[in-house]
Motif scaffolding. Structure first.
Motif: not given
Length: 1146
Positions: A868-877
């Protein structure tokens, strides 16, 4: 005070117009008052006794000009006047319009939720509380049997008014109360359109009950932090955000005993209770939030973003519930600026595209399109700021760096004007515009500039023109250029009866309506101020005991203002208490990119390093900042604690390495600078005796802890240029037959390098072995796989969404598995530490992709439900770390300057796996058509045909039908199903099955069942197939351009490439493949293994294959596959193409 043209403001009474050089028709005071009454709304201060219930949060309320309030006994509806017809809150008397709204059903495209319905009605009720002295009974009215919306609304209105004036009303008997309520309901039937339909919300019989249960309508300030701990239903949930976007404003939501502020962290809105050290997160955007605004009463928050699938979301600040979402508002590039009107009913948005579009939204309406919109000319520059006129929501002003625009909208549309202003207008330098604001006392507007000036705009019109027509935007002109200071102004706003400016030096200045300086703050020593937000609560009046500063005017009266929040571009947030001028620093975060995070191995500590040189250590359970250090002029790129928790190593972009004491952050030894580029990776050995780093110059450097003069110290051991492409990972391990450390590095050159630390010496780093672990894919990360079996493995992930297990000693690929497929390949992985109470056979892996953080159940088998995954940093992690107890993971967002703490809930992920089915059910669903589809039936046919082929097609003996086929048949069935593996991939598949039970039984497996074959097929086939774009890219590399612009490959060159490069094909193999593809072998080639007769193959290829081959010819004419549409993308149709280009055998 000086100004640039006629540098003295005109002497007028406070609140009068500000004159200028150019001729303007001054409005007498009485005419001005008449003009203001013609505006659609007046701002009237609400009496204290009205501040209850939902209106408790409102200090200023929009109220229309009307006759004195009526009592409940004579409550009636007046006919609309010309003035009130323009007012959005005016009473609609047209029965046809009213009836149309009442019967309107929910939107066909999206049904409003109960919370949203309750919210829209709640807004209507706030607007309905116009009477200042309602005459409702103090006792709760007895509800009459009714199921209509009108009766429910009127009962709700009665309750609201009764609560607001409960202390001042007298008791009456129940009989008179019932009679009174009947009159109210009868009157309410006539005005239901005004009471509830004015917001254009769909009215249904069920909406009344939905309202009663609405969490929005019953919410109160501070409710977010009073609720019990919510049940975690997601495997990963955001727990805390360290840092914020310093380029967006910070707002004050609550003050005094509750100091609550609002700011943005990446794609999340954070409501932060400073005093109680708690955060509440508003999550709904998939892109980084680009702008936000808050209503005057701090009840409604509007946020917008930029990027694909951009959204505008309106939130209820009391409950944290999203009450309205606008999709595809600006599909080009999203929203660049947003503002909300004084009455909180309207939003205005500025598009972020090359051609900007201004849209007016009535967000309380279910309509999904803007009321009005207009496109702006690119010559006006990028408009980055817009605001409503607080006295008239039909007027707006926006500005870019070079142009100010004025807008006016009404029933005929939205129009705007661009008044001309250059340096030659007043023969003075204007500078770049920063922000604009309307005058609080007249029709003028002001704009701040980078030259330290204020531009005064006014409606200039001939004397013969009525004053009411001067408000049109075409009549706006710059009448004065006021010089107020030498430093650039960054903020311009109005609070009560003052204009407020902030500048790049951190100074705050207050001016009255004539732009006379009243007071200023210049001793805070701040950086450039990005925003200022005043408390919702009005200031306390001055008294003998008050400690307000004195104004700088002649009379020296106490300077009474509201408390306010300041935010600066260098990521500092401060609270200023006006009485006594008390300055409290609320936050001081990283102002540049954050790429470095590390968790302590035995304590709840996390170290965060940024490119501004700031190193901070937090207690992440208490969310308490502990200690920090600033490295002046240096940028921290990576961090690592040693396993004992004694040292904290930091790698910098200049190649230097610091080894610090983990408690004091002081240097444990002198700095090292042996890396030839920025240090990107840093790691300690398990015994804290070695430290290794990797840099951008593809080198690995090792440091060793030695005993020198009776003391332990660190020294440089050796370095090696071990890769020729960027190094993705360096990890320490432990040798299997001893307790000595081992070091490995993995690069994008597909090399896994193991170093011999025992044989290394000063300035010599020995290499034990180099292994090329990928043929075509690029490895992205690696980790030590938990010991589920006696065989030790190394786990890697590549850019083709595959995860592989390699034997830790031989480096043989033992298993290939389908990894998480969430938009981009895995960038980093980390095995979570096992909890004390956890089953040792249940382990978990945390990972990050380009913009997401995820959790994976181990052991990996290709089941998609295990991840399972979730958006954490739309600009790049950029980085990933986990706590020592495995309960939290942390992600760093790089350029967004944010670190996020995520709470792990493994039970939620285990539940998802159970719901996904057992055994082969998840894998059947990955096949086209599933278990009952045509693809599966075809696979069964091929599977049993392979049994016949292995026993001989022409054999006359009795067939031995089984559920298994020999391993030798696996490549043929794979190709029959449209997957064309290379010879190396075939060898990996055969070895995977052959040695799958060797550790346990000591025997090799020689056949495979249908279920195991399906798993093998799904795990090894390309995750998304091979698209036409990949074929075109191959031709770009191998081919050349023709005169007509096509990319082609010469026939001779193609045949030579296939025979000489990569896994080269023999001439016989090439002839068999091409003649079969071209139709010379109508039965599809040989049915059994044997010798192929290639006579005539050369002539056929010479005749059928053209001299110059394009990607389209190769795909359609040679491979015989349909040509995709011209607008294909990576996510559109993927065609299973032969991998001949990558030297794979067909």
């Amino acid at each position: 005070m000086a100004d640039d043209s006629n540098e003295t403001p005109l002497e007028q009474p406070a609140g009068g117009s500000i004159g200028g050089n150019e001729a303007s028709e001054e409005t007498p005071q009485d005419e001005q008052g008449a003009q203001e009454t013609e505006l659609p709304k007046q701002v009237t201060e609400m009496p204290a006794d009205m501040l209850v219930g939902d209106a408790e949060s409102m200090d200023i309320m929009e109220m229309e000009t009307q006759p004195p309030p009526t009592t409940a006994d004579n409550f009636s509806v007046d006919a609309a006047t010309p003035e009130t017809e323009e007012n959005e809150l005016s009473i609609i008397t047209n029965p046809h319009e009213s009836g149309a709204d009442v019967t309107e059903g929910p939107s066909e495209e999206r049904e409003e939720t109960a919370a949203i319905t309750g919210t829209l009605e709640d807004i209507g009720e706030d607007e309905q509380q116009v009477p200042t002295e309602p005459q409702w009974e103090s006792k709760a009215p007895t509800r009459l049997p009714s199921s209509t919306k009108v009766e429910q609304d009127m009962q709700q209105i009665g309750q609201k008014a009764q609560e607001s004036d409960q202390k001042n009303l007298r008791d009456k008997d129940k009989e008179s109360l019932a009679d009174q309520e009947s009159q109210n309901i009868q009157a309410g039937a006539e005005m239901s359109q005004e009471e509830t339909g004015s917001l254009e919300a769909p009215i249904t019989a069920s909406s009344a009950s939905a309202k009663e249960e609405s969490l929005v309508s019953s919410a109160t300030p501070g409710l977010l932090f009073e609720e019990d701990e919510r049940i975690k239903t997601h495997p990963i949930s955001l727990s805390w955000a360290f840092g914020y976007n310093s380029h967006l404003p910070v707002y004050s939501l609550l003050d005094e005993e509750h100091r609550v502020i609002l700011y943005v962290s990446s794609h999340t809105v954070v409501i932060h209770d400073i005093l109680r050290n708690r955060q509440y997160h508003l999550q709904g955007h998939s892109n980084s939030i680009s702008c936000l605004c808050v209503s005057e009463d701090r009840r409604w928050i509007a946020t917008a973003d930029q990027g694909p699938d951009n959204l505008i979301i309106v939130w209820d600040a009391f409950s944290g519930i999203p009450v309205h979402t606008i999709f595809d508002s600006h599909p080009e590039d999203g929203v660049g600026a947003i503002a909300i009107s004084q009455d909180a009913k309207y939003l205005v948005t500025l598009g972020a595209g090359k051609v900007q579009r201004v849209c007016i939204w009535k967000w309380t309406s279910p309509e999904e399109k803007p009321m009005w919109s207009v496109e702006l000319q690119p010559a006006f520059g990028y408009q980055n700021y817009i605001v409503f006129n607080p006295k008239n929501h039909k007027e707006l002003v926006s500005n870019s760096k070079t142009q100010v625009l004025f807008y006016l909208w009404d029933s005929s549309g939205l129009q705007y004007s661009a008044p001309h202003l250059t340096d030659r207008t007043f023969n003075k330098t204007v500078g770049h515009f920063s922000q604009s604001v309307f005058h609080f006392g007249n029709l003028q507007a002001l704009t701040a500039t980078s030259g330290g000036k204020l531009v005064v705009w006014d409606a200039v019109c001939p004397p013969s023109m009525p004053a009411s027509l001067c408000v049109k935007p075409q009549n706006r002109k710059a009448i004065k250029l006021m010089y107020v200071q030498k430093d650039a102004l960054t903020v311009l706003t109005a609070s009560d009866s003052y204009f407020v400016t902030c500048d790049v030096k951190g100074h705050i200045k207050f001016y009255d309506g004539q732009l006379q300086l009243v007071n200023w703050y210049s001793h805070f020593k701040l950086g450039p101020i990005q925003s200022i937000s005043f408390s919702k609560n009005p200031p306390s009046p001055a008294s003998n005991n008050s400690d307000y500063s004195s104004s700088c005017t002649m009379n020296g009266q106490p300077f009474i203002i509201r408390n306010f929040i300041l935010s600066t571009l260098d990521a500092t947030v401060l609270h200023v208490t006006a009485e006594g001028t008390k300055l409290d620093k609320l936050m001081e975060e990283a102002k540049e990119a954050v790429n470095a995070i590390a968790c302590h191995p035995s304590q709840h500590l996390i170290a965060i390093g940024s490119h501004c040189g700031l190193l901070k250590v937090w207690d992440f359970v208490q969310t308490k900042y502990l200690i920090s250090r600033i490295f002046m002029g240096a940028s921290i790129q990576c961090l690592s604690y040693d396993p004992e928790g004694s040292f904290l190593a930091a790698g910098f972009t200049d190649g230097s390495v610091y080894i610090l004491d983990s408690i004091s952050l002081e240097n444990d030894c002198k700095e090292f600078k042996y890396s030839r580029g920025p240090v990107t990776q840093i790691s300690f050995s398990h015994d804290s005796q070695y430290l290794a780093t990797a840099d951008e110059k593809y080198s690995v450097t090792v440091y060793k802890r030695i005993l020198k003069n009776g003391e332990r110290s660190w020294e440089h051991l050796a370095g090696l240029h071990s890769h020729y492409k960027p190094i993705r990972n360096i990890i320490f391990g432990v040798l299997l037959d001893s307790d000595q450390p081992r070091l490995l590095s993995l690069g994008e050159d597909r090399l896994l390098v193991e170093y011999d630390l025992g044989s290394s010496s000063k300035e010599y780093l020995a290499v034990l072995r180099r292994d090329r672990i990928e043929q075509r894919a690029v490895p992205m990360c690696l980790a030590w796989y938990p010991p589920f079996t006696p065989e030790a493995f190394i786990l890697t992930a590549n850019n083709q969404y595959k995860m592989k297990l390699y034997n830790a000693t031989t480096k043989m690929c033992r298993k290939t598995l389908l990894g998480p497929t969430y938009g981009s390949p895995l960038e980093k992985i980390q095995i979570l530490p096992a909890a004390n109470s956890q089953d040792p056979q249940k382990r978990y892996l945390a990972y990050i992709t380009k913009d997401k953080v995820g959790l994976q159940i181990l052991p990996i088998d290709g089941n998609p439900h295990k991840s399972s995954a979730f958006i954490c940093h739309p600009g790049g992690v950029s980085s990933l770390a986990s706590s020592y107890d495995g309960c939290h993971v942390f992600t760093a967002g790089g350029n967004d300057c944010i670190v996020m703490k995520w709470e792990i809930n493994v039970n939620a992920l285990e539940a998802a796996v159970s719901l996904g089915g057992e055994d082969l059910i998840p894998f059947y669903n990955l096949l086209d058509g599933g278990r009952d589809g045509e693809f599966f039936r075809e696979l069964e046919d091929y599977f049993y045909y392979a049994q016949l082929r292995s026993q001989g097609i022409d054999a006359m003996e009795t067939r031995q039908v089984s559920t298994h086929i020999p391993l030798e048949e696996v490549p043929f069935v794979m190709r029959a199903m449209g997957f064309y593996p290379s010879e190396e991939k075939i060898e990996d598949m055969i070895n995977e099955v052959k040695f799958s039970e060797y550790v346990h039984t000591g025997k090799q497996v020689t056949n495979i069942s249908l279920g195991d074959f399906i798993k093998l097929y799904i795990n090894h086939r390309p995750a998304f197939g091979l698209s036409m774009k990949e074929i075109q890219n191959a031709f770009q590399v191998l081919g050349y351009g023709t005169e007509n612009g096509e990319i082609v490959i010469n026939k001779g060159d193609l045949l030579q490439q296939l025979q000489c490069r990569g896994e080269h094909m023999t001439e016989e193999e090439l002839a068999e493949c091409l003649t079969t593809l071209l139709g010379m072998n109508p039965e599809g080639g040989r049915s059994e293994l044997g010798i192929y007769d290639h006579s005539g193959a050369a002539a056929l290829m010479e005749e059928e294959i053209p001299e110059e081959i394009t990607a389209e010819i190769f795909t359609a004419d040679i491979l015989g596959l349909p040509t995709p549409e011209s607008d294909e993308t990576e996510t559109e149709k993927n065609y299973e193409l032969t991998s001949s280009i990558e030297s794979a055998e067909s």
